[in-house]
Design an enzyme around this catalytic site. Sequence first.
Site, PDB file in Angstrom:
ATOM      1  N   SER A 141       0.808  -1.226   0.000  1.00  0.00           N
ATOM      2  CA  SER A 141       0.000   0.000   0.000  1.00  0.00           C
ATOM      3  C   SER A 141       0.836   1.268   0.000  1.00  0.00           C
ATOM      4  O   SER A 141       0.322   2.346  -0.324  1.00  0.00           O
ATOM      5  CB  SER A 141      -0.941   0.014   1.210  1.00  0.00           C
ATOM      6  N   ASP A 153      -3.459   8.168   7.745  1.00  0.00           N
ATOM      7  CA  ASP A 153      -4.400   7.258   8.393  1.00  0.00           C
ATOM      8  C   ASP A 153      -3.662   6.397   9.409  1.00  0.00           C
ATOM      9  O   ASP A 153      -2.555   6.739   9.823  1.00  0.00           O
ATOM     10  CB  ASP A 153      -5.161   6.418   7.355  1.00  0.00           C
ATOM     11  N   HIS A 211      -0.416   4.963   7.170  1.00  0.00           N
ATOM     12  CA  HIS A 211       0.215   5.554   5.991  1.00  0.00           C
ATOM     13  C   HIS A 211       0.544   7.035   6.161  1.00  0.00           C
ATOM     14  O   HIS A 211      -0.143   7.748   6.898  1.00  0.00           O
ATOM     15  CB  HIS A 211      -0.692   5.358   4.771  1.00  0.00           C
TER      16      HIS A 211
END
Length: 366
Positions: free
Chosen positions: A39, A329, A332
């Site tokens: 991610s 978040d 991240h």
Amino acid sequence: MTTASTAGMIQALLALVAFSAVAVAEAAKVPAMYVFGDSTADVGSNNYLPGSAVPRANFPHNGVDFPTSRATGRFSNGYNGVDFLALNMGFKRSPPPFLSVANRTNKQIATGLLGVNFASAGSGILDTTGDSIVAMSKQVEQFETLRCNISARISREAADNVLSRSLFLLSTGGNDIFAFFSANSTPTVEQKQLFTRDLVSQYKTHMKALYDLGARKIAVIDVPPIGCCPYPRSLHPLGACIDVLNELTRGFNKGVKDAMHSLSASLSGFKYSIGSSHAVVQSIMKHPQRLGFKEVTTACCGSGRFNGKTGCTPNATLCDNRHEYLFWDLLHPTHATSKLAAVAIYNGSLHFAAPINFRQLVEDQS
């Protein structure tokens, strides 16, 4: 590291940021960029995968600072680190996801001649990491398919030439460490050493596979101190960083450093740089205000303790001053953090990228 050397490092980082703000856009410095990972590098691959278990970010508030405020699948309020590295190389942003390329009308994009992003959120180095995602071994297989398509279009020799001058970027490992920790939060020294050794060995196997498929310039992003992300902090009784996660991360990063050195010594034409997101995040946490940040523990978007209990959803709490947050978040970085990291890794000193920085790797014509 002494206080004086730390101060000098921060000054150098600030100078790089100032320089990048006035840098003039140039033509792409490499023919293409091929991206692999999780991610931290995904730009929408998972949007094309079936099933409700797939980790996705193709909804608000993600992308609130992306052009046209579009949620693309990036786990960020705007660009991620790969986008900023691509910008430094003269591209508009990260190349498109592999799973979207077949629908493109631009032939150079459709055949992957300008690069492709294979990264899949939730994936890891090990096939056992993640569920309903594209594991690293599968990402390498997808690249092999793409390489065959390129060779069929422009000839094998021409394809080999393009790939040898292109940049191959890998950003992965954190999910493997989280998975190991989830299964055993109090591992013994022997268990940690065995896990790290196996993980690095498999990473090395993936690197060798890419080399055999034509990769020669390898850019690696190491794993940041993930024990200090909002989610792990939310699990700690005192809200502190989780030491075991950070210890595993340091062991993995050292193992990757040794593995890359070993590969460069044994594989002809193999050139590499390891960009240290670990060093960048540590610098921000130690000197937030000097680097333009005010909040380095709580996520900008989320819910619960440190906004770290759930991801960034349309119903989550959203901060106003996003550029002052280290974390977007629960896991991240923000657009601002990614921008700073890319500047440091692309143009910075050995503290942020070694044995050479990304710019030196990109511009190497030997």
